[in-house]
Design an enzyme around this catalytic site. Structure first.
Site, mmCIF file in Angstrom:
data_model
loop_
_atom_site.group_PDB
_atom_site.id
_atom_site.type_symbol
_atom_site.label_atom_id
_atom_site.label_comp_id
_atom_site.label_asym_id
_atom_site.label_seq_id
_atom_site.Cartn_x
_atom_site.Cartn_y
_atom_site.Cartn_z
ATOM 1 N N HIS A 1 0.796 -1.236 0.000
ATOM 2 C CA HIS A 1 0.000 0.000 0.000
ATOM 3 C C HIS A 1 0.824 1.279 0.000
ATOM 4 C CE1 HIS A 1 0.989 -0.107 4.260
ATOM 5 N NE2 HIS A 1 0.616 1.145 4.337
HETATM 6 C C1 UD1 Z 1 -2.144 5.556 5.664
HETATM 7 C C2 UD1 Z 1 -0.864 6.058 6.309
HETATM 8 C C3 UD1 Z 1 0.181 4.969 6.259
HETATM 9 C C4 UD1 Z 1 -0.331 3.684 6.866
HETATM 10 C C5 UD1 Z 1 -1.630 3.294 6.187
HETATM 11 C C6 UD1 Z 1 -2.213 2.053 6.800
HETATM 12 C C7 UD1 Z 1 -0.378 8.463 6.095
HETATM 13 C C8 UD1 Z 1 0.430 9.466 5.388
HETATM 14 N N1 UD1 Z 1 -0.337 7.223 5.602
HETATM 15 O O1 UD1 Z 1 -1.873 5.313 4.292
HETATM 16 O O2 UD1 Z 1 1.325 5.384 6.990
HETATM 17 O O3 UD1 Z 1 0.640 2.682 6.705
HETATM 18 O O4 UD1 Z 1 -2.558 4.371 6.315
HETATM 19 O O5 UD1 Z 1 -3.306 1.571 6.086
HETATM 20 O O6 UD1 Z 1 -1.027 8.793 7.055
HETATM 21 N N2 UD1 Z 1 -9.112 5.000 1.328
HETATM 22 C C9 UD1 Z 1 -10.342 4.381 1.273
HETATM 23 N N3 UD1 Z 1 -10.948 4.063 2.453
HETATM 24 C C10 UD1 Z 1 -10.398 4.318 3.665
HETATM 25 C C11 UD1 Z 1 -9.155 4.952 3.718
HETATM 26 C C12 UD1 Z 1 -8.508 5.292 2.534
HETATM 27 O O7 UD1 Z 1 -10.863 4.126 0.195
HETATM 28 O O8 UD1 Z 1 -11.016 3.976 4.688
HETATM 29 C C13 UD1 Z 1 -8.418 5.310 0.055
HETATM 30 C C14 UD1 Z 1 -8.690 6.700 -0.443
HETATM 31 O O9 UD1 Z 1 -8.724 6.665 -1.834
HETATM 32 C C15 UD1 Z 1 -7.461 7.461 0.004
HETATM 33 C C16 UD1 Z 1 -6.372 6.395 -0.110
HETATM 34 O O10 UD1 Z 1 -7.025 5.176 0.255
HETATM 35 O O11 UD1 Z 1 -7.198 8.566 -0.772
HETATM 36 C C17 UD1 Z 1 -5.204 6.650 0.801
HETATM 37 O O12 UD1 Z 1 -5.626 6.818 2.152
HETATM 38 P P1 UD1 Z 1 -4.702 7.647 3.195
HETATM 39 O O13 UD1 Z 1 -5.274 7.578 4.542
HETATM 40 O O14 UD1 Z 1 -4.404 8.983 2.623
HETATM 41 O O15 UD1 Z 1 -3.329 6.871 3.140
HETATM 42 P P2 UD1 Z 1 -3.019 5.308 3.208
HETATM 43 O O16 UD1 Z 1 -2.414 4.929 1.919
HETATM 44 O O17 UD1 Z 1 -4.199 4.534 3.690
#
Ligand code: UD1
Length: 365
Positions: A205
């Site tokens: 991820h």
């Molecule tokens: C985040 C953390 C990362 C951690 C990971 C665990 C930061 C910078 N990154 O990364 O350190 O290892 O979480 O999972 O804080 N999305 C969904 N549903 C959700 C959450 C996210 O669809 O419930 C999708 C969205 O398109 C979003 C993308 O995932 O834009 C990324 O989510 P985000 O929380 O920005 O970062 P992660 O890649 O999940």
């Protein structure tokens, strides 16, 4: 003593659980659990509350996904309102996600002390968003609770005074220890028709692995070769699922008969999937640690790790994201080479207790 425990993203929930449970034992502590809403899908959040027996959040900020600046800023605005209203004596943050840093920064500006759990980890790679979050959070914290000795060294090198640093061990392992009786349950293996020690668990991820088409395609090409020899279970993170679609890689994934793609797993299922796997291929920080405790070989698909103890003492090997390297290293393990290790110091299930005890000593005695 009014403490707000902050969570935002999936790994935070696993780390906060033992701390919340320990704090519940002390009447002198008034705690609230605040969820920023950085993660919001059922599989990324609610399922962990249910499985870990966490109380529902007292405060839910509902921030959701956004760019780094927008997400961080929104959390800060909402967390400032909460802090001015509730007036905590301490803000406790865990890990290295945007919610961690945003709440630490807000608290520091309001002169509220911050406790950082999992302090001091460094990948020395500032292209990683989490590295920026770690550096900022540690610089602003009054209590730095570290999971390993290397973290203490990193903090001292950055000029952080020794009396703020507490080596307490790994809270993520506290949760694992409390669930160890459930590892033997084979429902998950039955669900996916897998046999013990006869499949690989694969998760991915990180932006560095999934946000670049060439890198992501190269990793998937390695998986394509590997799954010809052994089934591969792939719980897919929403970010990765999105990129697979954006980059036109759905067909590649669907062409692999031995690749089992599934939604993100809950805590227990993921634990069982790790414990019973022959090898884990991942870019997750937490899974590097959990496989070390479980004694399962882990190949980390990154160029570095902020958790070096999993390599020097545990079962982890950092192999990068190159297609050939991933295939070759996996094949070596499949052919009988193994990575043996031991459980690092203080990864014993008592870290939550140590943290709360330090806080009580400081505030009450
Ligand atoms: C985040 C953390 C990362 C951690 C990971 C665990 C930061 C910078 N990154 O990364 O350190 O290892 O979480 O999972 O804080 N999305 C969904 N549903 C959700 C959450 C996210 O669809 O419930 C999708 C969205 O398109 C979003 C993308 O995932 O834009 C990324 O989510 P985000 O929380 O920005 O970062 P992660 O890649 O999940």
């Amino acid at each position: 003593m009014k403490i707000v425990n902050v969570v935002g993203a999936r790994p935070n929930l696993i780390k906060i659980a033992p701390i919340v449970k320990e704090m519940e034992k002390y009447e002198v502590i008034e705690q609230v659990l605040l969820h920023t809403g950085q993660h919001y899908d059922y599989e990324m959040s609610q399922v962990f509350f249910e499985e870990l027996g966490l109380p529902n959040p007292d405060i839910y900020l509902g921030i959701g996904s956004a760019s780094h600046a927008a997400q961080t800023a929104k959390i800060m605005v909402e967390f400032e309102k909460f802090s001015l209203d509730w007036r905590p004596d301490l803000v406790l943050v865990v890990g290295d996600v945007n919610s961690t840093m945003a709440c630490a920064l807000t608290a520091a500006k309001l002169n509220i002390p911050v406790a950082h759990v999992e302090a001091g980890l460094r990948s020395f790679d500032r292209t990683m968003p989490e590295e920026i979050n770690r550096i900022v959070t540690d610089a602003l914290s009054s209590f730095l609770f570290t999971p390993s000795r290397d973290a203490d060294i990193n903090l001292k090198r950055e000029g952080i005074s020794e009396d703020k640093i507490f080596f307490v061990g790994n809270v993520m392992i506290d949760t694992l220890v409390s669930f160890q009786d459930k590892i033997a349950d084979t429902a998950l293996l039955q669900q996916f028709d897998l046999a013990r020690k006869n499949y690989l668990l694969f998760t991915l991820h990180r932006p560095s692995a999934v946000d670049n088409k060439i890198v992501l395609e190269g990793i998937l090409k390695a998986i394509e070769q590997i799954q010809q020899d052994i089934p591969v279970l792939f719980p897919i993170h929403p970010r990765t699922a999105q990129r697979v679609e954006d980059f036109g890689l759905v067909n590649l994934i669907e062409s692999m008969p031995n690749l089992i793609v599934t939604k993100p797993l809950g805590y227990l299922s993921n634990l069982q999937a790790m414990a019973n796997a022959k090898i884990v291929l991942t870019d997750s920080g937490g899974m590097q640690e959990e496989t070390t405790w479980l004694g399962v070989p882990c190949l980390t698909l990154r160029e570095n790790t902020e958790r070096p103890v999993t390599v020097t003492e545990g079962t982890n090997k950092v192999i990068g994201t190159g297609s050939t390297q991933i295939f070759e290293e996996t094949r070596r393990l499949l052919r009988g080479l193994t990575i043996s290790g031991r459980v690092p110091e203080l990864w014993d299930g008592m870290s939550g207790e140590r943290i709360v005890s330090h806080l009580l000593n400081n505030y009450i005695l």
